[in-house]
Design a protein around this motif. Sequence first.
Motif, mmCIF file in Angstrom:
data_model
loop_
_atom_site.group_PDB
_atom_site.id
_atom_site.type_symbol
_atom_site.label_atom_id
_atom_site.label_comp_id
_atom_site.label_asym_id
_atom_site.label_seq_id
_atom_site.Cartn_x
_atom_site.Cartn_y
_atom_site.Cartn_z
ATOM 1 N N MET A 1 38.333 29.198 51.060
ATOM 2 C CA MET A 1 37.380 28.963 49.986
ATOM 3 C C MET A 1 36.043 29.648 50.289
ATOM 4 S SD MET A 1 36.658 25.298 48.358
ATOM 5 C CE MET A 1 36.391 25.157 46.622
ATOM 6 N N LYS A 2 35.592 29.532 51.519
ATOM 7 C CA LYS A 2 34.339 30.206 51.912
ATOM 8 C C LYS A 2 34.482 31.719 51.757
ATOM 9 C CE LYS A 2 31.797 27.367 54.951
ATOM 10 N NZ LYS A 2 30.976 27.516 56.107
ATOM 11 N N MET A 3 35.627 32.247 52.163
ATOM 12 C CA MET A 3 35.863 33.684 52.050
ATOM 13 C C MET A 3 35.883 34.105 50.578
ATOM 14 S SD MET A 3 38.947 35.782 53.785
ATOM 15 C CE MET A 3 39.465 37.329 53.097
ATOM 16 N N GLY A 4 36.500 33.301 49.727
ATOM 17 C CA GLY A 4 36.533 33.592 48.295
ATOM 18 C C GLY A 4 35.145 33.615 47.690
ATOM 19 N N HIS A 5 34.324 32.640 48.060
ATOM 20 C CA HIS A 5 32.941 32.606 47.565
ATOM 21 C C HIS A 5 32.169 33.839 48.035
ATOM 22 C CE1 HIS A 5 32.240 28.814 45.413
ATOM 23 N NE2 HIS A 5 33.112 28.256 46.236
ATOM 24 N N GLU A 6 32.334 34.196 49.306
ATOM 25 C CA GLU A 6 31.622 35.361 49.850
ATOM 26 C C GLU A 6 32.048 36.651 49.152
ATOM 27 O OE1 GLU A 6 29.018 35.698 52.010
ATOM 28 O OE2 GLU A 6 28.930 33.524 51.760
ATOM 29 N N THR A 7 33.342 36.844 48.983
ATOM 30 C CA THR A 7 33.849 38.048 48.326
ATOM 31 C C THR A 7 33.344 38.133 46.892
ATOM 32 O OG1 THR A 7 35.852 38.035 49.677
ATOM 33 C CG2 THR A 7 35.949 39.277 47.616
ATOM 34 N N ALA A 8 33.393 37.014 46.188
ATOM 35 C CA ALA A 8 33.066 37.003 44.756
ATOM 36 C C ALA A 8 31.576 37.144 44.481
ATOM 37 C CB ALA A 8 33.612 35.731 44.125
ATOM 38 N N LYS A 9 30.733 37.054 45.493
ATOM 39 C CA LYS A 9 29.299 37.257 45.282
ATOM 40 C C LYS A 9 29.015 38.663 44.771
ATOM 41 C CE LYS A 9 27.499 33.863 48.486
ATOM 42 N NZ LYS A 9 26.789 33.614 49.739
ATOM 43 N N TYR A 10 29.933 39.592 45.008
ATOM 44 C CA TYR A 10 29.751 40.980 44.598
ATOM 45 C C TYR A 10 30.308 41.253 43.201
ATOM 46 C CZ TYR A 10 28.607 41.352 49.482
ATOM 47 O OH TYR A 10 28.026 41.157 50.711
ATOM 48 N N PHE A 11 30.865 40.236 42.557
ATOM 49 C CA PHE A 11 31.422 40.371 41.217
ATOM 50 C C PHE A 11 30.389 39.965 40.182
ATOM 51 C CE2 PHE A 11 35.178 40.273 43.690
ATOM 52 C CZ PHE A 11 36.230 40.747 42.923
ATOM 53 N N PRO A 12 30.449 40.562 38.988
ATOM 54 C CA PRO A 12 29.561 40.090 37.925
ATOM 55 C C PRO A 12 29.989 38.677 37.496
ATOM 56 C CG PRO A 12 30.978 41.890 37.136
ATOM 57 C CD PRO A 12 31.256 41.707 38.596
ATOM 58 N N LYS A 13 29.025 37.839 37.215
ATOM 59 C CA LYS A 13 29.312 36.461 36.788
ATOM 60 C C LYS A 13 29.751 36.458 35.331
ATOM 61 C CE LYS A 13 27.815 35.043 40.762
ATOM 62 N NZ LYS A 13 28.590 35.625 41.795
ATOM 63 N N THR A 14 30.724 35.599 35.026
ATOM 64 C CA THR A 14 31.203 35.439 33.661
ATOM 65 C C THR A 14 31.819 34.053 33.528
ATOM 66 O OG1 THR A 14 32.712 36.285 31.954
ATOM 67 C CG2 THR A 14 33.463 36.491 34.220
ATOM 68 N N ASP A 15 31.800 33.512 32.316
ATOM 69 C CA ASP A 15 32.493 32.238 32.092
ATOM 70 C C ASP A 15 33.900 32.483 31.547
ATOM 71 O OD1 ASP A 15 31.834 33.072 29.560
ATOM 72 O OD2 ASP A 15 30.846 31.207 28.960
ATOM 73 N N ASN A 16 34.280 33.751 31.421
ATOM 74 C CA ASN A 16 35.608 34.134 30.942
ATOM 75 C C ASN A 16 36.563 34.197 32.133
ATOM 76 O OD1 ASN A 16 37.908 35.606 30.125
ATOM 77 N ND2 ASN A 16 36.740 36.651 28.531
ATOM 78 N N VAL A 17 37.334 33.135 32.337
ATOM 79 C CA VAL A 17 38.231 33.023 33.491
ATOM 80 C C VAL A 17 39.284 34.124 33.487
ATOM 81 C CG1 VAL A 17 39.906 31.535 34.643
ATOM 82 C CG2 VAL A 17 37.860 30.541 33.641
ATOM 83 N N GLU A 18 39.824 34.410 32.324
ATOM 84 C CA GLU A 18 40.855 35.451 32.205
ATOM 85 C C GLU A 18 40.311 36.798 32.680
ATOM 86 O OE1 GLU A 18 43.517 37.049 28.544
ATOM 87 O OE2 GLU A 18 42.994 34.918 28.498
ATOM 88 N N LYS A 19 39.130 37.155 32.223
ATOM 89 C CA LYS A 19 38.496 38.417 32.626
ATOM 90 C C LYS A 19 38.219 38.418 34.131
ATOM 91 C CE LYS A 19 34.355 41.182 31.914
ATOM 92 N NZ LYS A 19 32.994 41.172 31.430
ATOM 93 N N ALA A 20 37.699 37.323 34.642
ATOM 94 C CA ALA A 20 37.387 37.216 36.070
ATOM 95 C C ALA A 20 38.651 37.405 36.925
ATOM 96 C CB ALA A 20 36.739 35.862 36.369
ATOM 97 N N LEU A 21 39.743 36.777 36.523
ATOM 98 C CA LEU A 21 40.991 36.892 37.279
ATOM 99 C C LEU A 21 41.551 38.309 37.229
ATOM 100 C CD1 LEU A 21 42.648 33.500 36.342
ATOM 101 C CD2 LEU A 21 41.971 34.233 38.646
ATOM 102 N N LYS A 22 41.441 38.956 36.078
ATOM 103 C CA LYS A 22 41.936 40.332 35.972
ATOM 104 C C LYS A 22 41.125 41.274 36.868
ATOM 105 C CE LYS A 22 44.238 39.866 31.566
ATOM 106 N NZ LYS A 22 44.284 40.164 30.145
ATOM 107 N N GLU A 23 39.810 41.096 36.905
ATOM 108 C CA GLU A 23 38.963 41.913 37.779
ATOM 109 C C GLU A 23 39.282 41.634 39.246
ATOM 110 O OE1 GLU A 23 34.814 41.534 36.833
ATOM 111 O OE2 GLU A 23 35.120 42.223 34.776
ATOM 112 N N LEU A 24 39.446 40.366 39.582
ATOM 113 C CA LEU A 24 39.791 39.987 40.947
ATOM 114 C C LEU A 24 41.131 40.590 41.345
ATOM 115 C CD1 LEU A 24 38.763 38.275 43.319
ATOM 116 C CD2 LEU A 24 39.986 36.335 42.342
ATOM 117 N N SER A 25 42.092 40.554 40.444
ATOM 118 C CA SER A 25 43.417 41.135 40.711
ATOM 119 C C SER A 25 43.328 42.637 40.944
ATOM 120 C CB SER A 25 44.359 40.843 39.546
ATOM 121 O OG SER A 25 45.600 41.460 39.755
ATOM 122 N N ASP A 26 42.510 43.317 40.140
ATOM 123 C CA ASP A 26 42.348 44.768 40.315
ATOM 124 C C ASP A 26 41.802 45.103 41.692
ATOM 125 O OD1 ASP A 26 43.287 45.259 37.776
ATOM 126 O OD2 ASP A 26 41.299 45.531 36.882
#
Length: 175
Positions: A58-83
């Motif tokens: 969980m800590k690693m996920g939070h750290e990695t995701a700090k570099y992602f743009p914030k969005t409330d669109n879960v579907e979009k967030a998951l697709k970007e994370l998958s890419d």
Amino acid sequence: MSQASVVKPEELPLHCEGNIMDYEEALHGIMVLNATIIRSLEEIARGGANAVVYRAGMKMGHETAKYFPKTDNVEKALKELSDILGRQYNFELWKPKDKDSYIITENGETFIYLVFRDCLVRQTLRREGMPQKGPLCQSLYGYMVGAVEEITGKRGKLEIVHVGPNTCLKKLILR
């Protein structure tokens, strides 16, 4: 260790020189090391091993995701994370044929299914003869939940629907 000697991941070059076989040997060494650490943790912490590695993931996920743009669109967030994570944890969104959307609400619960295809965790478990659903899998669950929470601000929980030798189906419950 002095602050000047700390190297941040974002400061490392994306391209590294060397023979691909050198990287494969290093990867296999890391897989063996991870398996050994997990076995030792299970011996020491017993049932608490799952919680420890879930929290680390969980800590690693939070750290990695700090570099992602914030969005409330879960579907979009998951697709970007998958890419971005495609080579480490190849996953995609999945929906049953009778559903119109990836995000499903049933019985007061909102969730999305994720299919993990080529997964570093599963490959490590297979290589080392360890069962799925244990602590090493928990590290991935924590990682996904931490990343989704960081990107979307929504709390989550990842549950196993199916595990297999080539594909796993997870259910990401959103809160």
